[in-house]
Design a protein around this motif. Structure first.
Motif, short mmCIF file in Angstrom:
data_model
loop_
_atom_site.label_atom_id
_atom_site.label_comp_id
_atom_site.label_asym_id
_atom_site.label_seq_id
_atom_site.Cartn_x
_atom_site.Cartn_y
_atom_site.Cartn_z
N TRP A 94 -0.31 13.13 -6.05
CA TRP A 94 1.00 12.53 -6.48
C TRP A 94 1.06 11.31 -6.68
O TRP A 94 1.58 10.45 -7.47
N ALA A 95 0.43 10.50 -5.65
CA ALA A 95 0.49 9.12 -5.46
C ALA A 95 -0.49 8.34 -6.31
O ALA A 95 -0.30 7.25 -6.76
N LYS B 109 -0.79 9.14 -9.52
CA LYS B 109 -0.31 9.27 -10.87
C LYS B 109 0.70 8.17 -11.03
O LYS B 109 1.47 7.94 -9.96
N SER C 31 4.15 6.25 -11.85
CA SER C 31 5.49 6.65 -11.59
C SER C 31 6.37 6.20 -12.85
O SER C 31 6.06 5.12 -13.28
N PHE C 32 7.31 6.76 -13.26
CA PHE C 32 8.06 6.49 -14.31
C PHE C 32 9.04 5.37 -13.97
O PHE C 32 9.65 4.64 -14.60
N LEU C 33 9.40 4.81 -12.50
CA LEU C 33 10.00 4.10 -11.97
C LEU C 33 9.35 2.83 -12.01
O LEU C 33 10.09 1.62 -11.69
N ASP C 34 8.06 2.71 -11.89
CA ASP C 34 7.52 1.45 -12.15
C ASP C 34 7.60 0.68 -13.41
O ASP C 34 7.76 1.37 -14.37
#
Length: 190
Positions: free
Chosen positions: A102-103, A105, A107-110
């Protein structure tokens, strides 16, 4: 050896005994049954732990908790408790691997690292033929009428009709509708 003999002796259901040892967990807690004073046909179940241990620090495994609450009729064996510890270790390892995946991949928040240029309104995506290179165009060849005219990047886009604010009309009709308060500036009183 002395402990196992003591456990066997305490586990015997002799008629004069008030409580019987049922088993123990891997943490050293012992589990007991005794006859209920009010309901003689029923046994009550309890756990005894080291008296030096604080109540908040007592850990009872789910299997023993099920036995205490009469969810399961038989107490768990030592082998079953060991297998549960192995299962918990495997689950922790799988959770760690899932967290790593998960880490890794994005992030959409970055914030995006590169901004993609979107083609203009009339621009066509560039296509190339993998077998041949670019096709040369001779100056003598007439231009085909099937090609769409390319927009001039220096020209300004056509002006659209200005959107009218629907509240502007309402503000003109209401007295004081366009009132705006003045900025406050502190003054000293004398």
């Amino acid at each position: 050896m002395v402990n196992s003999l003591w456990f066997k002796w305490k586990g015997l259901r002799l008629p004069w005994r008030k409580s019987f040892l049922v088993g123990q967990d891997l943490a050293g807690n012992t589990f007991w049954e005794f006859k209920d004073q009010l309901n003689a046909g029923r046994y009550r179940r309890i756990v005894k732990f080291d008296p030096k241990t604080h109540y908040g620090d007592v850990k009872v495994t789910p299997q023993w908790h099920q036995w205490l609450r009469y969810v399961r009729p038989t107490p768990p064996t030592i082998e079953e408790q060991r297998q549960d510890l192995v299962r918990q270790a495997q689950m922790k390892e799988l959770a760690r691997l899932a967290d790593e995946r998960w880490a890794s991949k994005p992030s959409f928040l970055d914030k995006p690292k590169t901004q993609h240029q979107t083609p203009g309104i009339g621009a066509e995506p560039a296509t190339t033929n993998a077998n041949s290179g670019p096709v040369p165009v001779s100056a003598d060849a007439p231009s085909s009428s099937t090609q769409a005219p390319q927009p001039d990047p220096t020209s300004t886009p056509p002006k659209t009709r200005k959107e009218e604010n629907p509240w502007a009309k309402a503000d003109r009709q209401v007295p004081g509708g366009n009132y705006q308060p003045e900025a406050w500036s502190p003054t000293s009183k004398r």
